[in-house]
Design an enzyme around this catalytic site. Sequence first.
Site, PDB file in Angstrom:
ATOM      1  N   SER A 215      -7.269  -8.197  -5.056  1.00  0.00           N
ATOM      2  CA  SER A 215      -7.415  -8.705  -3.698  1.00  0.00           C
ATOM      3  C   SER A 215      -6.073  -8.525  -3.004  1.00  0.00           C
ATOM      4  O   SER A 215      -5.031  -8.687  -3.636  1.00  0.00           O
ATOM      5  CB  SER A 215      -7.809 -10.194  -3.738  1.00  0.00           C
ATOM      6  N   ARG A 216      -6.120  -8.163  -1.722  1.00  0.00           N
ATOM      7  CA  ARG A 216      -4.858  -7.848  -1.029  1.00  0.00           C
ATOM      8  C   ARG A 216      -4.041  -9.097  -0.778  1.00  0.00           C
ATOM      9  O   ARG A 216      -2.822  -9.042  -0.705  1.00  0.00           O
ATOM     10  CB  ARG A 216      -5.164  -7.126   0.290  1.00  0.00           C
TER      11      ARG A 216
ATOM     12  N   ASP B 154     -26.957  -9.153   7.854  1.00  0.00           N
ATOM     13  CA  ASP B 154     -26.237  -9.570   6.634  1.00  0.00           C
ATOM     14  C   ASP B 154     -27.018 -10.697   5.934  1.00  0.00           C
ATOM     15  O   ASP B 154     -27.323 -10.584   4.743  1.00  0.00           O
ATOM     16  CB  ASP B 154     -24.789  -9.970   6.933  1.00  0.00           C
TER      17      ASP B 154
ATOM     18  N   ILE C 120     -17.599 -15.568  -1.120  1.00  0.00           N
ATOM     19  CA  ILE C 120     -18.655 -15.547  -2.145  1.00  0.00           C
ATOM     20  C   ILE C 120     -18.071 -15.477  -3.556  1.00  0.00           C
ATOM     21  O   ILE C 120     -18.652 -16.012  -4.505  1.00  0.00           O
ATOM     22  CB  ILE C 120     -19.679 -14.404  -1.887  1.00  0.00           C
TER      23      ILE C 120
ATOM     24  N   LYS D 140     -24.533  -7.778  -2.337  1.00  0.00           N
ATOM     25  CA  LYS D 140     -25.457  -7.270  -1.325  1.00  0.00           C
ATOM     26  C   LYS D 140     -24.749  -7.250   0.030  1.00  0.00           C
ATOM     27  O   LYS D 140     -23.882  -8.108   0.243  1.00  0.00           O
ATOM     28  CB  LYS D 140     -26.735  -8.097  -1.255  1.00  0.00           C
TER      29      LYS D 140
HETATM   30  P1  NAP Z   1     -15.121 -12.462   2.929  1.00  0.00           P
HETATM   31  O1  NAP Z   1     -14.736 -13.765   2.321  1.00  0.00           O
HETATM   32  O2  NAP Z   1     -14.884 -12.280   4.381  1.00  0.00           O
HETATM   33  O3  NAP Z   1     -14.438 -11.220   2.197  1.00  0.00           O
HETATM   34  C1  NAP Z   1     -14.260 -11.134   0.809  1.00  0.00           C
HETATM   35  C2  NAP Z   1     -12.902 -10.571   0.499  1.00  0.00           C
HETATM   36  O4  NAP Z   1     -12.916  -9.173   0.682  1.00  0.00           O
HETATM   37  C3  NAP Z   1     -11.804 -11.071   1.440  1.00  0.00           C
HETATM   38  O5  NAP Z   1     -11.300 -12.303   0.995  1.00  0.00           O
HETATM   39  C4  NAP Z   1     -10.781  -9.956   1.404  1.00  0.00           C
HETATM   40  O6  NAP Z   1      -9.846 -10.212   0.387  1.00  0.00           O
HETATM   41  C5  NAP Z   1     -11.615  -8.736   1.071  1.00  0.00           C
HETATM   42  N1  NAP Z   1     -11.737  -7.881   2.256  1.00  0.00           N
HETATM   43  C6  NAP Z   1     -12.178  -8.238   3.494  1.00  0.00           C
HETATM   44  N2  NAP Z   1     -12.162  -7.190   4.319  1.00  0.00           N
HETATM   45  C7  NAP Z   1     -11.699  -6.145   3.603  1.00  0.00           C
HETATM   46  C8  NAP Z   1     -11.433  -4.790   3.898  1.00  0.00           C
HETATM   47  N3  NAP Z   1     -11.669  -4.271   5.101  1.00  0.00           N
HETATM   48  N4  NAP Z   1     -10.952  -3.999   2.905  1.00  0.00           N
HETATM   49  C9  NAP Z   1     -10.745  -4.502   1.690  1.00  0.00           C
HETATM   50  N5  NAP Z   1     -10.959  -5.798   1.354  1.00  0.00           N
HETATM   51  C10 NAP Z   1     -11.435  -6.599   2.293  1.00  0.00           C
HETATM   52  O7  NAP Z   1     -16.659 -12.136   2.661  1.00  0.00           O
HETATM   53  P2  NAP Z   1     -17.757 -12.895   1.790  1.00  0.00           P
HETATM   54  O8  NAP Z   1     -18.428 -13.898   2.611  1.00  0.00           O
HETATM   55  O9  NAP Z   1     -17.197 -13.296   0.472  1.00  0.00           O
HETATM   56  O10 NAP Z   1     -18.811 -11.695   1.619  1.00  0.00           O
HETATM   57  C11 NAP Z   1     -18.551 -10.587   0.779  1.00  0.00           C
HETATM   58  C12 NAP Z   1     -19.868  -9.939   0.414  1.00  0.00           C
HETATM   59  O11 NAP Z   1     -20.682 -10.927  -0.229  1.00  0.00           O
HETATM   60  C13 NAP Z   1     -20.679  -9.454   1.632  1.00  0.00           C
HETATM   61  O12 NAP Z   1     -21.306  -8.243   1.330  1.00  0.00           O
HETATM   62  C14 NAP Z   1     -21.696 -10.560   1.868  1.00  0.00           C
HETATM   63  O13 NAP Z   1     -22.895 -10.073   2.437  1.00  0.00           O
HETATM   64  C15 NAP Z   1     -21.929 -11.033   0.434  1.00  0.00           C
HETATM   65  N6  NAP Z   1     -22.412 -12.424   0.368  1.00  0.00           N
HETATM   66  C16 NAP Z   1     -21.786 -13.415   1.092  1.00  0.00           C
HETATM   67  C17 NAP Z   1     -22.289 -14.715   1.075  1.00  0.00           C
HETATM   68  C18 NAP Z   1     -21.642 -15.836   1.846  1.00  0.00           C
HETATM   69  O14 NAP Z   1     -22.180 -16.957   1.853  1.00  0.00           O
HETATM   70  N7  NAP Z   1     -20.501 -15.636   2.485  1.00  0.00           N
HETATM   71  C19 NAP Z   1     -23.421 -14.995   0.292  1.00  0.00           C
HETATM   72  C20 NAP Z   1     -23.982 -13.989  -0.475  1.00  0.00           C
HETATM   73  C21 NAP Z   1     -23.469 -12.705  -0.427  1.00  0.00           C
HETATM   74  P3  NAP Z   1      -8.325  -9.694   0.542  1.00  0.00           P
HETATM   75  O15 NAP Z   1      -7.956  -9.756   1.982  1.00  0.00           O
HETATM   76  O16 NAP Z   1      -7.526 -10.648  -0.308  1.00  0.00           O
HETATM   77  O17 NAP Z   1      -8.342  -8.294   0.015  1.00  0.00           O
END
Ligand code: NAP
Length: 313
Positions: free
Chosen positions: A36-37, A168, A14, A90
């Site tokens: 970011s890690r 989610d 996101i 969110k």
């Molecule tokens: P994601 O790509 O899986 O995770 C985002 C980043 O968070 C990862 O690249 C990772 O970066 C870090 N991360 C993951 N697990 C972690 C942990 N246990 N501890 C610390 N850092 C961690 O997720 P996303 O889809 O972007 O979603 C993130 C948030 O945005 C969620 O709450 C989701 O509901 C919301 N959202 C998502 C979407 C969508 O379409 N995907 C849409 C609207 C809102 P590093 O490994 O580099 O630290």
Amino acid sequence: MEPRKLALVGIGKIARDQHIPSLNASKDWELVATVSRHAQVDGIEAFEDIETMLAARPDIDVISLCVPPAPRFAYAAAALNANRHVMLEKPPGATLSECHVLGRMAEKAGRSIYATWHSREAAMVDAARVWLSDKQVHRVEMQWKEDVRYWHPGQDWVFDPGGMGVFDPGINGLSILTKILPKSLHITSATLDFPENRQTPIAAQLAFHYPGASGSFAELDWLQQGDPVWSIFVETDAGVLTLENGGARMLIDGEEIKSAEDALALQGEYPRLYARMNDLVAKGESEMDLRPMYLVADAFAIGERRTKPAFEW
Ligand code: NAP
């Protein structure tokens, strides 16, 4: 006026799909650091942990958190302890208690905190709220169905504890319902379908109580094939309101309605979230509407668990 300096935490799907393009397109914001890690953004100072970033960059006033909900509290608490404003993706946290703690921390520090709900910023959601404001609601129905393999490929955290599973995406629909309906609705029963090898549900059925209405329900499904369905139907004394495409389209009795606010709506959900954050910081205010999360927590509290076949990507 100088743009506000902002750090983005959690450079994943996101952050890249929405946050970075919205920030780059805005005169109000300047993305100056990431935390970011594993990931970085070209040309932006990168940190692997938030404490180091907060110590190194006291000039950054606003921290926007895009990590999944389970690890988010620690990042938000660190930012507030360092006297920064915080914007939360969110759902705002993994539990209601931690969200309330963050709200109190922000208040004590005199900083702004914003629990964002991007779906509330979809083009026709405000128009739906205005239309419903003087109507008698007879029935509410929400259909929130998408293919998890397409929308969250390989994101195992959604099936880990605190990841919320089908809630989610489903909480997006609930965030719209709690914004557009003139009165409160609550959950009276739920069934939650858990894959036998996962910790969170892949489908859910919710029954609602809404004052003066009957037969209100929601269906959430993460195994939808083909096009997603993100729809809300509200039957009223003056016709049926339909919101489609996650709030992007509105129909009354099947007739599409165009928004008078087209210019604002066209900006898109995330530019509107950042405009709101800018406003909150400027006014010294916060926004933490946790009603969508209460509904999810209640579904887990009273839901009947059904075991379904194992889920693999
Ligand atoms: P994601 O790509 O899986 O995770 C985002 C980043 O968070 C990862 O690249 C990772 O970066 C870090 N991360 C993951 N697990 C972690 C942990 N246990 N501890 C610390 N850092 C961690 O997720 P996303 O889809 O972007 O979603 C993130 C948030 O945005 C969620 O709450 C989701 O509901 C919301 N959202 C998502 C979407 C969508 O379409 N995907 C849409 C609207 C809102 P590093 O490994 O580099 O630290």
